[in-house]
Design a protein around this motif. Structure first.
Motif, PDB file in Angstrom:
ATOM      1  N   GLY A   1      -9.002 -27.146 -13.739  1.00 10.96           N
ATOM      2  CA  GLY A   1      -7.776 -26.489 -13.295  1.00 10.96           C
ATOM      3  C   GLY A   1      -6.527 -26.880 -14.045  1.00 10.96           C
ATOM      4  N   LEU A   2      -6.587 -27.979 -14.790  1.00 14.14           N
ATOM      5  CA  LEU A   2      -5.388 -28.482 -15.466  1.00 14.14           C
ATOM      6  C   LEU A   2      -5.810 -29.309 -16.662  1.00 14.14           C
ATOM      7  CD1 LEU A   2      -2.366 -30.240 -13.765  1.00 14.14           C
ATOM      8  CD2 LEU A   2      -3.695 -31.478 -15.484  1.00 14.14           C
ATOM      9  N   VAL A   3      -5.007 -29.237 -17.731  1.00 11.88           N
ATOM     10  CA  VAL A   3      -5.279 -30.027 -18.931  1.00 11.88           C
ATOM     11  C   VAL A   3      -4.059 -30.874 -19.272  1.00 11.88           C
ATOM     12  CG1 VAL A   3      -5.600 -29.895 -21.446  1.00 11.88           C
ATOM     13  CG2 VAL A   3      -7.053 -28.546 -19.931  1.00 11.88           C
ATOM     14  N   SER A   4      -4.317 -32.148 -19.571  1.00 10.64           N
ATOM     15  CA  SER A   4      -3.306 -33.074 -20.087  1.00 10.64           C
ATOM     16  C   SER A   4      -3.717 -33.448 -21.498  1.00 10.64           C
ATOM     17  CB  SER A   4      -3.253 -34.329 -19.205  1.00 10.64           C
ATOM     18  OG  SER A   4      -2.513 -35.359 -19.839  1.00 10.64           O
ATOM     19  N   THR A   5      -2.867 -33.102 -22.487  1.00  5.89           N
ATOM     20  CA  THR A   5      -3.221 -33.380 -23.877  1.00  5.89           C
ATOM     21  C   THR A   5      -1.969 -33.313 -24.740  1.00  5.89           C
ATOM     22  OG1 THR A   5      -4.822 -32.825 -25.626  1.00  5.89           O
ATOM     23  CG2 THR A   5      -3.722 -30.985 -24.521  1.00  5.89           C
ATOM     24  N   ASP A   6      -2.134 -33.489 -26.046  1.00  7.84           N
ATOM     25  CA  ASP A   6      -1.013 -33.345 -26.977  1.00  7.84           C
ATOM     26  C   ASP A   6      -0.764 -31.870 -27.253  1.00  7.84           C
ATOM     27  OD1 ASP A   6      -0.489 -36.075 -27.392  1.00  7.84           O
ATOM     28  OD2 ASP A   6      -2.051 -36.218 -28.925  1.00  7.84           O
ATOM     29  N   LEU A   7       0.510 -31.512 -27.325  1.00  8.03           N
ATOM     30  CA  LEU A   7       0.861 -30.126 -27.609  1.00  8.03           C
ATOM     31  C   LEU A   7       0.271 -29.652 -28.934  1.00  8.03           C
ATOM     32  CD1 LEU A   7       2.405 -27.524 -27.008  1.00  8.03           C
ATOM     33  CD2 LEU A   7       4.446 -28.584 -28.000  1.00  8.03           C
ATOM     34  N   GLY A   8       0.267 -30.532 -29.934  1.00  8.83           N
ATOM     35  CA  GLY A   8      -0.252 -30.141 -31.244  1.00  8.83           C
ATOM     36  C   GLY A   8      -1.686 -29.669 -31.212  1.00  8.83           C
ATOM     37  N   GLU A   9      -2.476 -30.189 -30.254  1.00 10.76           N
ATOM     38  CA  GLU A   9      -3.885 -29.813 -30.175  1.00 10.76           C
ATOM     39  C   GLU A   9      -4.099 -28.423 -29.591  1.00 10.76           C
ATOM     40  OE1 GLU A   9      -7.051 -32.420 -29.171  1.00 10.76           O
ATOM     41  OE2 GLU A   9      -5.730 -34.150 -29.004  1.00 10.76           O
ATOM     42  N   ILE A  10      -3.132 -27.931 -28.833  1.00  9.07           N
ATOM     43  CA  ILE A  10      -3.326 -26.649 -28.141  1.00  9.07           C
ATOM     44  C   ILE A  10      -2.203 -25.653 -28.451  1.00  9.07           C
ATOM     45  CG2 ILE A  10      -4.676 -27.713 -26.308  1.00  9.07           C
ATOM     46  CD1 ILE A  10      -2.165 -27.557 -24.523  1.00  9.07           C
ATOM     47  N   LYS A  11      -1.507 -25.900 -29.540  1.00  9.43           N
ATOM     48  CA  LYS A  11      -0.364 -25.065 -29.909  1.00  9.43           C
ATOM     49  C   LYS A  11      -0.731 -23.586 -29.982  1.00  9.43           C
ATOM     50  CE  LYS A  11       3.035 -24.614 -33.650  1.00  9.43           C
ATOM     51  NZ  LYS A  11       3.455 -25.130 -34.980  1.00  9.43           N
ATOM     52  N   GLY A  12      -1.899 -23.272 -30.531  1.00 11.79           N
ATOM     53  CA  GLY A  12      -2.325 -21.880 -30.681  1.00 11.79           C
ATOM     54  C   GLY A  12      -2.466 -21.175 -29.348  1.00 11.79           C
ATOM     55  N   PHE A  13      -2.960 -21.886 -28.335  1.00 11.51           N
ATOM     56  CA  PHE A  13      -3.113 -21.293 -26.998  1.00 11.51           C
ATOM     57  C   PHE A  13      -1.753 -21.013 -26.361  1.00 11.51           C
ATOM     58  CE2 PHE A  13      -7.120 -23.684 -27.506  1.00 11.51           C
ATOM     59  CZ  PHE A  13      -8.029 -22.678 -27.244  1.00 11.51           C
ATOM     60  N   VAL A  14      -0.774 -21.879 -26.641  1.00 10.01           N
ATOM     61  CA  VAL A  14       0.581 -21.660 -26.124  1.00 10.01           C
ATOM     62  C   VAL A  14       1.188 -20.425 -26.780  1.00 10.01           C
ATOM     63  CG1 VAL A  14       2.895 -22.640 -25.879  1.00 10.01           C
ATOM     64  CG2 VAL A  14       0.892 -24.126 -25.687  1.00 10.01           C
ATOM     65  N   GLU A  15       1.020 -20.315 -28.084  1.00  7.90           N
ATOM     66  CA  GLU A  15       1.582 -19.185 -28.828  1.00  7.90           C
ATOM     67  C   GLU A  15       0.941 -17.866 -28.413  1.00  7.90           C
ATOM     68  OE1 GLU A  15       2.819 -21.449 -33.002  1.00  7.90           O
ATOM     69  OE2 GLU A  15       0.776 -20.682 -32.745  1.00  7.90           O
ATOM     70  N   SER A  16      -0.355 -17.898 -28.085  1.00  7.44           N
ATOM     71  CA  SER A  16      -1.057 -16.664 -27.705  1.00  7.44           C
ATOM     72  C   SER A  16      -0.776 -16.245 -26.262  1.00  7.44           C
ATOM     73  CB  SER A  16      -2.565 -16.844 -27.890  1.00  7.44           C
ATOM     74  OG  SER A  16      -3.081 -17.770 -26.941  1.00  7.44           O
ATOM     75  N   GLY A  17      -0.225 -17.153 -25.467  1.00  4.82           N
ATOM     76  CA  GLY A  17       0.047 -16.843 -24.065  1.00  4.82           C
ATOM     77  C   GLY A  17      -1.149 -16.999 -23.148  1.00  4.82           C
ATOM     78  N   ASP A  18      -2.242 -17.585 -23.641  1.00  2.25           N
ATOM     79  CA  ASP A  18      -3.440 -17.748 -22.817  1.00  2.25           C
ATOM     80  C   ASP A  18      -3.287 -18.861 -21.775  1.00  2.25           C
ATOM     81  OD1 ASP A  18      -5.163 -15.748 -23.903  1.00  2.25           O
ATOM     82  OD2 ASP A  18      -5.355 -16.969 -25.706  1.00  2.25           O
ATOM     83  N   ILE A  19      -2.315 -19.739 -21.980  1.00  2.00           N
ATOM     84  CA  ILE A  19      -2.085 -20.816 -21.015  1.00  2.00           C
ATOM     85  C   ILE A  19      -0.589 -20.910 -20.728  1.00  2.00           C
ATOM     86  CG2 ILE A  19      -4.096 -22.124 -21.798  1.00  2.00           C
ATOM     87  CD1 ILE A  19      -2.196 -23.998 -23.272  1.00  2.00           C
ATOM     88  N   ARG A  20      -0.267 -21.600 -19.621  1.00  2.00           N
ATOM     89  CA  ARG A  20       1.119 -21.856 -19.276  1.00  2.00           C
ATOM     90  C   ARG A  20       1.356 -23.362 -19.269  1.00  2.00           C
ATOM     91  NH1 ARG A  20       2.047 -20.955 -14.305  1.00  2.00           N
ATOM     92  NH2 ARG A  20       0.167 -19.829 -13.679  1.00  2.00           N
ATOM     93  N   VAL A  21       2.382 -23.791 -19.946  1.00  2.00           N
ATOM     94  CA  VAL A  21       2.742 -25.204 -19.941  1.00  2.00           C
ATOM     95  C   VAL A  21       3.681 -25.451 -18.775  1.00  2.00           C
ATOM     96  CG1 VAL A  21       3.937 -27.044 -21.192  1.00  2.00           C
ATOM     97  CG2 VAL A  21       2.410 -25.493 -22.430  1.00  2.00           C
ATOM     98  N   LEU A  22       3.232 -26.267 -17.827  1.00  5.56           N
ATOM     99  CA  LEU A  22       4.059 -26.583 -16.659  1.00  5.56           C
ATOM    100  C   LEU A  22       5.095 -27.656 -16.980  1.00  5.56           C
ATOM    101  CD1 LEU A  22       1.413 -26.688 -13.775  1.00  5.56           C
ATOM    102  CD2 LEU A  22       2.799 -24.751 -14.572  1.00  5.56           C
ATOM    103  N   ALA A  23       4.765 -28.523 -17.936  1.00  2.66           N
ATOM    104  CA  ALA A  23       5.705 -29.586 -18.274  1.00  2.66           C
ATOM    105  C   ALA A  23       5.419 -30.149 -19.658  1.00  2.66           C
ATOM    106  CB  ALA A  23       5.647 -30.709 -17.248  1.00  2.66           C
ATOM    107  N   VAL A  24       6.482 -30.407 -20.379  1.00  3.36           N
ATOM    108  CA  VAL A  24       6.429 -31.159 -21.628  1.00  3.36           C
ATOM    109  C   VAL A  24       6.889 -32.573 -21.303  1.00  3.36           C
ATOM    110  CG1 VAL A  24       7.348 -31.381 -23.957  1.00  3.36           C
ATOM    111  CG2 VAL A  24       6.936 -29.111 -22.999  1.00  3.36           C
ATOM    112  N   LEU A  25       6.131 -33.571 -21.721  1.00  6.45           N
ATOM    113  CA  LEU A  25       6.440 -34.957 -21.351  1.00  6.45           C
ATOM    114  C   LEU A  25       7.292 -35.611 -22.437  1.00  6.45           C
ATOM    115  CD1 LEU A  25       2.982 -36.012 -19.863  1.00  6.45           C
ATOM    116  CD2 LEU A  25       4.921 -34.918 -18.733  1.00  6.45           C
ATOM    117  N   SER A  26       8.535 -35.139 -22.532  1.00 11.14           N
ATOM    118  CA  SER A  26       9.473 -35.654 -23.536  1.00 11.14           C
ATOM    119  C   SER A  26      10.857 -35.797 -22.910  1.00 11.14           C
ATOM    120  CB  SER A  26       9.538 -34.719 -24.744  1.00 11.14           C
ATOM    121  OG  SER A  26       9.970 -33.433 -24.355  1.00 11.14           O
ATOM    122  N   ASP A  27      11.706 -36.551 -23.584  1.00 15.12           N
ATOM    123  CA  ASP A  27      13.077 -36.732 -23.092  1.00 15.12           C
ATOM    124  C   ASP A  27      13.849 -35.418 -23.115  1.00 15.12           C
ATOM    125  OD1 ASP A  27      13.089 -39.553 -22.570  1.00 15.12           O
ATOM    126  OD2 ASP A  27      13.131 -39.898 -24.728  1.00 15.12           O
TER     127      ASP A  27
END
Length: 321
Positions: free
Chosen positions: A200-226
């Motif tokens: 139901g949820l994935v925790s990982t580095d953005l760089g590893e899943i960048k393509g899925f973010v760009e395609s709209g197949d997933i939704r990022v609920l939070a970026v863990l940065s300042d």
């Protein structure tokens, strides 16, 4: 007498010229085989230190794999603790190992120089997930920690897992050991399984899943940065949603614990100048890193805080006693 004075002046001038020259960085140890993140850190930073004129000559890179950095750590502590010309590449992975007692000594054995950039952690769900926000998913997990199957590319106690646990702890979830975690061989396979409904949820580095973010197949609920990240400035940070958690897989350096204050300060200054260069900014972004600087005492304090957080979480989930 005049000849002696002239000789003294010449000697002083020569000494001044030597002091004005940039010191030689004899070596950067990459505590892993060629081709990995630590190797990249040594080779790219070494290249740019020479290119920017911050050191004289080329930086020698030595690969010293073993124990996820523990072999290099022991070598520096035992043989090169006062070597002012030595850098050692490290990252969040190394600090995780220290926090879990897998290195031969604690973080105070070394002097922490600085971090230059990071892979940034994200919390993501499938585009058709019922969870619309970070509040939604944390509320569900608080009510029943086992209700959401979570996943990433490390095992329990690895960095993908720990940064999710840090967020869960910040969200008020008390029994972290009840959160269900599945390991996959990379962020991309974890996302593929999430899209298929297995997790139901994935925790990982953005760089590893960048393509899925760009395609709209997933939704990022939070970026863990300042702050919002440059590649996707519209993605919300956890901090902006009221959860004071960062999840950087940073890239940086330490040096021996007996290196002088002067040599330490010189290296911090060089690394900051390198960070500010166009060369590093371009190199970092082209390799999927977000340029982020913490140096000197600020970085040392950050490493100490991160190590403490990791040790606490690791105890709560039973990875260490």
């Amino acid at each position: 007498m005049i000849r002696k004075l002239n000789g003294l002046k010449a000697a002083c001038a020569a000494a001044a010229m030597l002091l004005a020259l940039p010191a030689t960085a004899a070596e950067c140890i990459a505590p892993a085989d060629p081709g990995g993140g630590w190797d990249f850190t040594c080779r790219e930073v070494g290249r740019l230190l020479s290119q920017e004129g911050l050191v004289e000559g080329n930086v020698q890179v030595t690969n010293m794999p073993g124990g996820v950095g523990a072999v290099a750590w022991a070598n520096v502590a035992g043989k090169r603790a006062d070597d002012p010309e030595l850098l050692v590449a490290t990252s969040t992975v190394g600090v995780t190992q220290i926090a879990q007692g897998k290195y031969p000594s604690d973080i105070d054995t070394m002097r922490w120089l600085g971090m230059l950039g990071a892979d940034v952690g994200v919390i993501a769900v499938a585009k058709d997930s019922p969870f619309q926000s970070l509040d939604d998913v944390l509320a569900a997990m608080k009510q029943d920690p086992a209700s959401v199957v979570t996943a990433g590319s490390t095992g329990a106690g690895g960095w993908d897992h720990i940064r999710l646990m840090m967020l869960a702890q910040e969200g008020g979830i008390e029994d972290l050991s009840q959160i269900r975690w599945v390991q996959f061989d990379g962020g991309s396979p974890a996302v593929t399984q999430m899209m298929g409904g297995q997790v139901g949820l994935v925790s990982t580095d953005l760089g590893e899943i960048k393509g899925f973010v760009e395609s709209g197949d997933i939704r990022v609920l939070a970026v863990l940065s300042d702050d919002p990240i440059s590649a996707f400035p519209d993605l919300p940070t956890a901090k902006a949603q009221g959860y004071d958690v960062t999840g950087y897989n940073w890239r940086g350096f330490y040096t021996g614990g007996e290196v002088s204050d002067e040599a330490y300060a010189t290296w911090v200054d060089r690394l900051q100048k390198l960070y500010e260069s166009d060369g590093w900014q371009e190199t970092a972004k082209s390799h999927g890193l977000e340029p982020i600087w913490r140096g000197g005492e600020e970085f040392s304090a950050y490493v100490a805080q991160q190590e403490q957080q990791m040790a606490d979480i690791s105890r709560r989930i039973g990875v260490i006693q």
